[in-house]
Design a protein around this motif. Structure first.
Motif, PDB file in Angstrom:
ATOM      1  N   LEU A   1     -76.328 -45.563  75.385  1.00  0.00           N
ATOM      2  CA  LEU A   1     -75.872 -44.463  74.470  1.00  0.00           C
ATOM      3  C   LEU A   1     -76.526 -43.028  74.935  1.00  0.00           C
ATOM      4  CD1 LEU A   1     -75.421 -46.419  71.355  1.00  0.00           C
ATOM      5  CD2 LEU A   1     -73.711 -45.791  72.648  1.00  0.00           C
ATOM      6  N   MET A   2     -77.824 -43.169  75.064  1.00  0.00           N
ATOM      7  CA  MET A   2     -78.553 -41.841  75.483  1.00  0.00           C
ATOM      8  C   MET A   2     -78.074 -41.333  76.594  1.00  0.00           C
ATOM      9  SD  MET A   2     -82.286 -42.763  74.112  1.00  0.00           S
ATOM     10  CE  MET A   2     -82.708 -43.174  72.575  1.00  0.00           C
ATOM     11  N   LYS A   3     -77.802 -42.298  77.520  1.00  0.00           N
ATOM     12  CA  LYS A   3     -77.461 -41.675  79.287  1.00  0.00           C
ATOM     13  C   LYS A   3     -76.035 -41.312  78.836  1.00  0.00           C
ATOM     14  CE  LYS A   3     -76.853 -43.505  83.828  1.00  0.00           C
ATOM     15  NZ  LYS A   3     -77.063 -44.744  84.767  1.00  0.00           N
ATOM     16  N   ARG A   4     -75.436 -41.771  78.143  1.00  0.00           N
ATOM     17  CA  ARG A   4     -73.761 -41.270  78.269  1.00  0.00           C
ATOM     18  C   ARG A   4     -73.604 -40.092  77.189  1.00  0.00           C
ATOM     19  NH1 ARG A   4     -69.835 -39.322  77.552  1.00  0.00           N
ATOM     20  NH2 ARG A   4     -67.695 -40.183  77.619  1.00  0.00           N
ATOM     21  N   PHE A   5     -74.155 -40.030  76.173  1.00  0.00           N
ATOM     22  CA  PHE A   5     -73.771 -38.935  75.150  1.00  0.00           C
ATOM     23  C   PHE A   5     -74.981 -38.083  74.786  1.00  0.00           C
ATOM     24  CE2 PHE A   5     -71.361 -43.115  73.816  1.00  0.00           C
ATOM     25  CZ  PHE A   5     -70.157 -42.269  74.006  1.00  0.00           C
ATOM     26  N   TRP A   6     -76.009 -38.318  75.260  1.00  0.00           N
ATOM     27  CA  TRP A   6     -77.203 -37.073  75.121  1.00  0.00           C
ATOM     28  C   TRP A   6     -77.253 -36.130  76.152  1.00  0.00           C
ATOM     29  CZ3 TRP A   6     -82.301 -39.320  72.613  1.00  0.00           C
ATOM     30  CH2 TRP A   6     -81.883 -39.696  71.284  1.00  0.00           C
ATOM     31  N   PRO A   7     -77.557 -34.973  76.088  1.00  0.00           N
ATOM     32  CA  PRO A   7     -77.714 -34.200  74.627  1.00  0.00           C
ATOM     33  C   PRO A   7     -76.057 -34.208  74.195  1.00  0.00           C
ATOM     34  CG  PRO A   7     -77.597 -32.491  76.394  1.00  0.00           C
ATOM     35  CD  PRO A   7     -77.780 -33.962  77.013  1.00  0.00           C
ATOM     36  N   GLY A   8     -76.031 -34.523  72.867  1.00  0.00           N
ATOM     37  CA  GLY A   8     -74.828 -34.423  72.110  1.00  0.00           C
ATOM     38  C   GLY A   8     -74.900 -34.853  70.666  1.00  0.00           C
ATOM     39  N   PRO A   9     -73.560 -34.950  70.121  1.00  0.00           N
ATOM     40  CA  PRO A   9     -73.437 -35.092  68.703  1.00  0.00           C
ATOM     41  C   PRO A   9     -73.517 -36.588  68.219  1.00  0.00           C
ATOM     42  CG  PRO A   9     -71.356 -34.657  69.361  1.00  0.00           C
ATOM     43  CD  PRO A   9     -72.311 -34.768  70.511  1.00  0.00           C
ATOM     44  N   LEU A  10     -74.691 -37.607  68.681  1.00  0.00           N
ATOM     45  CA  LEU A  10     -74.906 -38.940  68.447  1.00  0.00           C
ATOM     46  C   LEU A  10     -76.286 -38.959  67.918  1.00  0.00           C
ATOM     47  CD1 LEU A  10     -73.475 -41.797  68.215  1.00  0.00           C
ATOM     48  CD2 LEU A  10     -74.673 -42.028  70.767  1.00  0.00           C
ATOM     49  N   THR A  11     -76.444 -39.471  66.752  1.00  0.00           N
ATOM     50  CA  THR A  11     -77.808 -40.063  66.211  1.00  0.00           C
ATOM     51  C   THR A  11     -77.959 -41.481  66.298  1.00  0.00           C
ATOM     52  OG1 THR A  11     -77.855 -38.040  64.766  1.00  0.00           O
ATOM     53  CG2 THR A  11     -79.265 -39.838  64.209  1.00  0.00           C
ATOM     54  N   ILE A  12     -79.080 -41.900  66.792  1.00  0.00           N
ATOM     55  CA  ILE A  12     -79.547 -43.285  67.310  1.00  0.00           C
ATOM     56  C   ILE A  12     -80.593 -43.790  66.277  1.00  0.00           C
ATOM     57  CG2 ILE A  12     -79.900 -45.096  68.825  1.00  0.00           C
ATOM     58  CD1 ILE A  12     -78.764 -43.068  70.947  1.00  0.00           C
ATOM     59  N   ILE A  13     -80.277 -44.782  65.516  1.00  0.00           N
ATOM     60  CA  ILE A  13     -81.446 -45.472  64.764  1.00  0.00           C
ATOM     61  C   ILE A  13     -82.126 -46.573  65.376  1.00  0.00           C
ATOM     62  CG2 ILE A  13     -81.728 -46.711  62.621  1.00  0.00           C
ATOM     63  CD1 ILE A  13     -79.629 -45.128  61.238  1.00  0.00           C
ATOM     64  N   LEU A  14     -83.256 -46.450  65.300  1.00  0.00           N
ATOM     65  CA  LEU A  14     -84.089 -47.348  66.210  1.00  0.00           C
ATOM     66  C   LEU A  14     -85.459 -47.845  65.489  1.00  0.00           C
ATOM     67  CD1 LEU A  14     -84.153 -45.402  69.456  1.00  0.00           C
ATOM     68  CD2 LEU A  14     -83.168 -47.502  69.234  1.00  0.00           C
ATOM     69  N   PRO A  15     -86.079 -48.963  65.613  1.00  0.00           N
ATOM     70  CA  PRO A  15     -87.215 -49.385  65.107  1.00  0.00           C
ATOM     71  C   PRO A  15     -88.281 -48.487  65.602  1.00  0.00           C
ATOM     72  CG  PRO A  15     -86.080 -51.238  66.209  1.00  0.00           C
ATOM     73  CD  PRO A  15     -85.395 -50.032  66.704  1.00  0.00           C
ATOM     74  N   ILE A  16     -89.255 -48.097  64.692  1.00  0.00           N
ATOM     75  CA  ILE A  16     -90.205 -47.285  65.289  1.00  0.00           C
ATOM     76  C   ILE A  16     -91.532 -48.104  65.478  1.00  0.00           C
ATOM     77  CG2 ILE A  16     -89.608 -45.063  63.876  1.00  0.00           C
ATOM     78  CD1 ILE A  16     -91.482 -45.618  61.867  1.00  0.00           C
ATOM     79  N   LYS A  17     -92.267 -47.483  66.376  1.00  0.00           N
ATOM     80  CA  LYS A  17     -93.572 -47.915  66.617  1.00  0.00           C
ATOM     81  C   LYS A  17     -94.604 -47.835  65.298  1.00  0.00           C
ATOM     82  CE  LYS A  17     -93.299 -47.391  71.813  1.00  0.00           C
ATOM     83  NZ  LYS A  17     -93.854 -46.784  72.862  1.00  0.00           N
ATOM     84  N   PRO A  18     -95.540 -49.030  64.999  1.00  0.00           N
ATOM     85  CA  PRO A  18     -96.365 -48.673  64.007  1.00  0.00           C
ATOM     86  C   PRO A  18     -97.089 -47.294  64.069  1.00  0.00           C
ATOM     87  CG  PRO A  18     -96.348 -51.080  64.656  1.00  0.00           C
ATOM     88  CD  PRO A  18     -95.574 -50.334  65.924  1.00  0.00           C
ATOM     89  N   GLY A  19     -97.012 -46.584  62.890  1.00  0.00           N
ATOM     90  CA  GLY A  19     -97.900 -45.488  62.667  1.00  0.00           C
ATOM     91  C   GLY A  19     -97.283 -44.245  63.368  1.00  0.00           C
ATOM     92  N   SER A  20     -96.170 -44.167  64.043  1.00  0.00           N
ATOM     93  CA  SER A  20     -95.662 -43.308  64.996  1.00  0.00           C
ATOM     94  C   SER A  20     -95.015 -41.942  63.969  1.00  0.00           C
ATOM     95  CB  SER A  20     -94.592 -43.734  65.862  1.00  0.00           C
ATOM     96  OG  SER A  20     -93.436 -44.179  65.241  1.00  0.00           O
ATOM     97  N   LEU A  21     -94.554 -42.263  63.048  1.00  0.00           N
ATOM     98  CA  LEU A  21     -93.829 -41.356  61.924  1.00  0.00           C
ATOM     99  C   LEU A  21     -94.206 -41.685  60.451  1.00  0.00           C
ATOM    100  CD1 LEU A  21     -90.293 -41.202  63.545  1.00  0.00           C
ATOM    101  CD2 LEU A  21     -92.125 -39.141  63.535  1.00  0.00           C
ATOM    102  N   ASP A  22     -94.632 -40.832  59.735  1.00  0.00           N
ATOM    103  CA  ASP A  22     -94.682 -41.082  58.387  1.00  0.00           C
ATOM    104  C   ASP A  22     -93.703 -41.480  57.326  1.00  0.00           C
ATOM    105  OD1 ASP A  22     -97.196 -40.269  56.409  1.00  0.00           O
ATOM    106  OD2 ASP A  22     -95.404 -39.914  55.409  1.00  0.00           O
ATOM    107  N   LYS A  23     -93.849 -42.262  56.429  1.00  0.00           N
ATOM    108  CA  LYS A  23     -92.665 -42.700  55.727  1.00  0.00           C
ATOM    109  C   LYS A  23     -92.015 -41.595  54.909  1.00  0.00           C
ATOM    110  CE  LYS A  23     -95.904 -43.252  51.687  1.00  0.00           C
ATOM    111  NZ  LYS A  23     -96.466 -44.411  50.634  1.00  0.00           N
ATOM    112  N   VAL A  24     -92.328 -40.397  54.920  1.00  0.00           N
ATOM    113  CA  VAL A  24     -91.860 -39.234  54.337  1.00  0.00           C
ATOM    114  C   VAL A  24     -90.783 -38.855  55.491  1.00  0.00           C
ATOM    115  CG1 VAL A  24     -93.088 -37.371  55.360  1.00  0.00           C
ATOM    116  CG2 VAL A  24     -92.141 -37.085  52.975  1.00  0.00           C
ATOM    117  N   VAL A  25     -90.626 -39.217  56.556  1.00  0.00           N
ATOM    118  CA  VAL A  25     -89.653 -38.999  57.546  1.00  0.00           C
ATOM    119  C   VAL A  25     -88.786 -40.098  57.459  1.00  0.00           C
ATOM    120  CG1 VAL A  25     -89.211 -38.586  59.904  1.00  0.00           C
ATOM    121  CG2 VAL A  25     -91.222 -37.577  58.983  1.00  0.00           C
ATOM    122  N   THR A  26     -88.937 -41.368  57.363  1.00  0.00           N
ATOM    123  CA  THR A  26     -88.303 -42.638  57.472  1.00  0.00           C
ATOM    124  C   THR A  26     -87.632 -42.866  56.197  1.00  0.00           C
ATOM    125  OG1 THR A  26     -90.106 -44.049  57.343  1.00  0.00           O
ATOM    126  CG2 THR A  26     -89.515 -43.192  59.677  1.00  0.00           C
ATOM    127  N   GLY A  27     -88.228 -42.449  55.080  1.00  0.00           N
ATOM    128  CA  GLY A  27     -87.708 -42.774  53.602  1.00  0.00           C
ATOM    129  C   GLY A  27     -88.155 -44.296  53.477  1.00  0.00           C
TER     130      GLY A  27
END
Length: 338
Positions: A81-107
């Motif tokens: 999907l990234m190869k086909r539509f990025w950059p562009g109006p597509l947001t992709i939800i992925l599992p994050i690596k432990p500790g990579s982003l704070d819970k305030v960002v991920t809800g």
């Protein structure tokens, strides 16, 4: 007063980001409210400035796929999907690596939403800041999204460092959101990248738009809380119902009305109690102008009712109707006149 940054001020805007301040940025969809995604204090300011519920996750905007690789686990579907539509109006939800982003960002979830916007100035801003940016729509939470710098300043002037000005956005409705962290990928928010386009790349996906429960944390923006709503009540009008609208207005000469309709109908609504906003002549025009029209007409405090056109739920029409139905609280003309 918030500053209006030009393309020549990108380094200054990036410096503000690095200092933990908020800078609104342009994309091809709507303007986003940018903050350093790795700075918890800065991200908390985004929720405060917007009045946004804290369990509503934020989309992380990146300049390249490499940044996503550092933060999340990317599967084959996501790469395709990234190869086909990025950059562009597509947001992709992925599992994050432990500790990579704070819970305030991920809800508080173990997933996060990522997007590579199709706007050179914003890509330059992200690169200059050296960090990914959270970027919810740069408006007061629940109100129509901003498609022009002046929309951002109307809602957030004095609450943020500034706005990177790139004029009016091209598409006008927010990005498509797809969750590829599940066994069968699912569309969580429709946008300009259609189901058919996505399925041509990764095969069949779920499209039933999961309804979020009262105590459930949404995986993407726009799933749980009231969105896109002006103060006036919006009613959705079918293509063959504009005569009924005209008759209703003639019966109520003491009320002020807002009309958002195809350009060709403007001569039918030249009454003194009508403010008319042309929606163009196609679904592309209507999607591009929807939020601008809602904001403009809602700026007239005398207008309590806005009529807006229905489109068939096909292709971009799905995204347009998703936003319009939320703006209207799913109120159609029949709910007013019958």
């Amino acid at each position: 007063m918030s500053k209006l940054y030009t393309k020549q001020d990108i380094k200054e805007a990036a410096k503000a980001i690095k200092e933990g301040k908020l800078v609104a940025f342009p994309t091809e969809t709507v303007y986003g409210l940018g903050a350093d995604a790795t700075n918890v204090q800065a991200v908390n300011q985004v929720f405060e400035a917007k009045g946004r519920p804290s369990d509503n996750p934020l989309i992380v905007h990146v300049a390249d796929i490499k940044t996503v690789e550092e933060l999340a686990e990317i599967n084959k579907n996501a790469y395709n999907l990234m190869k086909r539509f990025w950059p562009g109006p597509l947001t992709i939800i992925l599992p994050i690596k432990p500790g990579s982003l704070d819970k305030v960002v991920t809800g508080g979830l173990t997933t996060a939403a990522f997007r590579n916007p199709d706007n050179k100035e914003t890509i330059d801003l992200i690169k200059a800041a050296g960090v990914p940016l959270v970027g919810p729509s740069a408006n007061t939470s629940g109100k129509p999204s901003p498609t022009k710098p002046e929309h951002v300043l109307h809602d957030l002037d004095g609450k943020i460092a500034g706005v990177l000005d790139d004029g009016e956005t091209r598409i006008g409705v927010e990005s498509t959101v797809i969750d590829v962290s599940t066994k069968i990928p699912a569309i969580l928010r429709p946008g300009a990248v259609t189901v058919e386009q996505i399925e041509s790349v990764i095969g069949e996906i779920q499209t039933d738009h999961h309804k979020v429960g009262k105590n459930e944390t949404p995986k993407a923006p726009g799933m749980k809380y009231k969105h896109y709503a002006p103060n006036a009540q919006v009613y959705i009008v079918g293509s063959d119902e504009w005569l009924k609208v005209k008759e209703w207005i003639l019966k109520h000469p003491d009320q002020q009305f807002g009309i958002m309709a195809p350009d060709k109908l403007q001569s039918d609504f030249e009454q003194s109690n009508v403010s008319y906003f042309g929606m163009g002549n196609s679904i592309q025009d209507a999607s591009h102008r929807l939020f601008d029209g809602l904001r403009l007409l809602d700026g007239n405090n005398k207008i309590k009712i806005i009529f807006a056109p229905e489109f068939v739920k096909i292709g971009l029409g799905i995204a347009y109707m998703n936003r319009l139905e939320k703006s209207a609280g799913k109120q159609y003309l029949v709910d007013l006149v019958d």
